[in-house]
Structure formats: C-alpha cells, structure tokens
Design an enzyme around this catalytic site. Structure first.
Site, PDB file in Angstrom:
ATOM      1  N   ASP A  78     -11.707   2.498   3.288  1.00 45.93           N
ATOM      2  CA  ASP A  78     -12.013   1.065   3.133  1.00 45.93           C
ATOM      3  C   ASP A  78     -13.511   0.854   2.878  1.00 45.93           C
ATOM      4  OD1 ASP A  78      -9.919  -0.706   3.161  1.00 45.93           O
ATOM      5  OD2 ASP A  78      -9.723  -0.743   5.350  1.00 45.93           O
ATOM      6  N   LYS A 102       0.848  -1.204   0.000  1.00 49.08           N
ATOM      7  CA  LYS A 102       0.000   0.000   0.000  1.00 49.08           C
ATOM      8  C   LYS A 102       0.879   1.248   0.000  1.00 49.08           C
ATOM      9  CE  LYS A 102      -3.869  -2.038   2.441  1.00 49.08           C
ATOM     10  NZ  LYS A 102      -4.485  -2.327   3.723  1.00 49.08           N
ATOM     11  N   GLN A 139      -5.001  -1.513   9.632  1.00 52.72           N
ATOM     12  CA  GLN A 139      -4.795  -2.859   9.088  1.00 52.72           C
ATOM     13  C   GLN A 139      -5.326  -3.907  10.066  1.00 52.72           C
ATOM     14  OE1 GLN A 139      -3.492  -3.504   5.941  1.00 52.72           O
ATOM     15  NE2 GLN A 139      -4.210  -5.557   6.418  1.00 52.72           N
TER      16      GLN A 139
END
Ligand code: NAP
Length: 299
Positions: free
Chosen positions: A121, A54, A98
């Site tokens: 997200d 990422k 995460q």
C-alpha cells in the site's frame, strides 16, 4: 473544445495484461508467483466488496492469494502476531490490512508492524520517507494510478504547473511529492491547495494539470479550469441511489469533485467518475506486489 476522456478502465486492462505476462515469465524462470495476503477484520460491507475485488484481480493474474478473515473481536496483540507471521512467510510478498479497523485496535501500530518490504500500500513511514527522497519502491496505489494515467495518455508533465486540491496522506501529499520528483511522469512545478487556501479558483486556473482529491461533489467549476488543461478527478462521492438496469439491484450514484459535463467543454483531457482514477488503485496494488517479488529476486 471537447476534452479527451482518460479511461482508467482501458488503461487498467493494458497494465493487467503486462502484469500477467510478467507473472508467467517469472514463474517459468524462478518457479514462484507474487503472493498477496489480505487481512479483513470484521464484516464492513464496503471493505468486503473492496477485498473481494482485490482477490478476484489477484486470482486472474495467477498470484498466490490468501484471504485472512478475522473476527471483529480479535485483540491488537493477536493481529500484530498475525502480521508478524506473514512478515516471515517467504511465499507472501504483499500484506494488506483492510481499513478501517475496529476502534479497540490502533491502526497506526498495525500498519507500522508490516515489513516495509511487503508494504504494497506504500503507507509505512519508511516508504513514505523513501517517496519523499525519490527512492520509492512502492508508490501508494491511487497516486501511482494517477501518474500512470498521465504517462499513458501522453500528458506532458515536465515543467507543467500541477495544482493538487487536497493534502491527505493517501492522495494529496503523495501525488504532490511524486509530481515534484525528477523523472518520467513528473518533474512538474507543484502547488497544493486545501481548506485554508485563500483563493482556490486562482490556483486552479493556473494549472496545466489539475488533480482534485477533496471529496466534495462538484467543487471545481468549469470557469476554474484553464482551457486545454488536464483534469484528474479523484473524488468519489455517493450522491444518491438508483436501480441498476443490469441487475435490478440498488446501486450508488457516484459523482466526482469536478462538474464533469461542463468541465469537459473546457479541458483538454479529463477523467470520468466512475471509470477514471477508481479502476487504477487495485491495479497498482497488483503492480506493487509484483514489484515486491522482483525486488526479492533481484530481477
Ligand atoms: P480526505 O482525507 O478527506 O482529504 C480531503 C482533502 O481535501 C483535505 O486535505 C481537505 O483540506 C481538502 N478539501 C476538502 N474540502 C475542500 C475545499 N472545499 N476546498 C479546498 N480543499 C478542500 O480525502 P481523501 O482520502 O484524500 O479522498 C479525497 C476524495 O478522493 C474522496 O472523494 C475519496 O473518496 C476519493 N478517493 C478515491 C480513490 C480512488 O478512486 N481509488 C482513492 C482514495 C480517495 P484540509 O486538509 O484543509 O481539511
């Protein structure tokens, strides 16, 4: 028939180029770039490799990027305070925590603490609700990637019979909802099947577009696929290990939920594993971070 292969690796490159061009333009006009913070708690190897990818992608695109690594002992209160700090930081447009988190931390509480306008997200209940009523700003990344694969491969979705195998909150339910909306890459008739479905084969055989996200290697047999259908295989299953010819290191052998070699003789389009849906998830995360900044700027 041999199916057209839908390459997520190639489509990712197209989208990343488009994002990089927009970042340059916004920087020139408004003097700001998208800001993304990735919060990693602990040292889970899978999480580290995902986060590293990422960060690399965000850097390539010219984003302002912060990697915030925290000890596995961080308290829930301290993690919530950290999120609050980034919620208030105007240089940050996307906050990513995460998963998984250590057991002493309530994941739901943490995810719900993220400002919905920075929830790139798309997992916050506010964004899940907006998706349901067709007002989403942030589409969850893997489903958004699937929709882009369909659009950019020219697969007709309007009026199509779409069958989704799996009803998870991160893939099955959101992609089913997205395909149901009126609009581009959607407007389909949607069926969702799961472990309590009586006749899985019957439903799959009706699908013009079959989206499989079950996490069971080789679940979908070639005889379950309607000739000419589009098959999107979301499954990523580790079925063994091999030594990489490039690096000499051990790497995982990955298989999808569809028997690819046999299915490609029947389907009209198919995504490979790896190289299909996989590369799209991080790409759409970048897209969402850019969207967040644009939303903020009103452009
Ligand atoms: P999940 O949370 O385990 O959900 C799996 C779903 O599939 C459940 O709804 C389950 O039904 C259903 N299912 C399992 N076995 C089935 C069977 N034999 N027949 C019918 N339905 C069955 O999984 P997920 O998070 O959605 O992930 C699914 C797969 O996609 C995994 O392989 C994962 O690694 C992969 N994935 C890939 C990406 C990516 O490429 N970027 C992203 C996310 C996930 P019940 O609800 O009845 O249990």
């Amino acid at each position: 028939m041999t199916a057209k292969i839908i390459s997520g690796t190639e489509i990712r490159e197209q989208i990343l180029e488009e994002i990089a061009a927009e970042v340059k333009e916004i920087k020139a006009k408004h003097g700001i770039v998208p800001g993304l913070v990735t919060i990693l708690v602990g040292q889970n190897p899978a999480s580290i490799s995902y986060v590293t990818l990422k960060i690399k992608t965000a850097n390539q695109l010219g984003f302002h990027e912060i990697q915030d690594n925290q000890s596995p002992d961080i308290s829930e209160a301290d993690l919530l305070a950290l999120i609050d700090k980034y919620n208030k930081d105007d240089s940050i447009h996307g906050i990513l925590v995460q998963l998984p988190l250590p057991k002493h931390i309530d994941e739901k509480k943490v995810l719900n603490a993220i400002d919905p306008d920075k929830d790139v997200d798309g997992f916050h209940p506010v964004n899940v609700g907006k998706l349901m009523i067709g007002e989403a700003v942030f589409l969850p990344c893997t489903p958004a990637g699937i929709q882009q694969l369909l659009i950019r491969s020219g697969v007709k979705t309007s009026g199509a019979e779409v069958v989704v195998v799996g009803r998870s909150n991160i893939v099955g339910k959101p992609i089913a909802n997205m395909m149901l909306q009126k609009g581009k890459g959607a407007n389909a008739t949607v069926t969702v099947v799961h472990t309590a479905t009586r006749d899985l084969a019957f439903h799959c055989q009706r699908a013009d577009i079959l989206i499989v996200a079950a996490g069971v290697p080789g679940l979908v047999k070639p005889e379950w696929i309607k000739p000419g259908a589009c098959v999107i295989d979301v499954g990523v299953n580790r079925v063994g290990e091999k030594v990489s010819e490039k690096t000499g290191q051990k790497i995982a052998i990955l298989k999808g939920d569809v028997d690819f070699d046999a299915a490609k003789q029947v389907a009209g389009w198919i995504t490979p594993v790896p190289g299909g849906v996989g590369p799209m998830t991080i790409t759409m995360l970048m897209q969402n971070t850019l969207k967040s900044l644009k939303f903020r700027l009103g452009v």
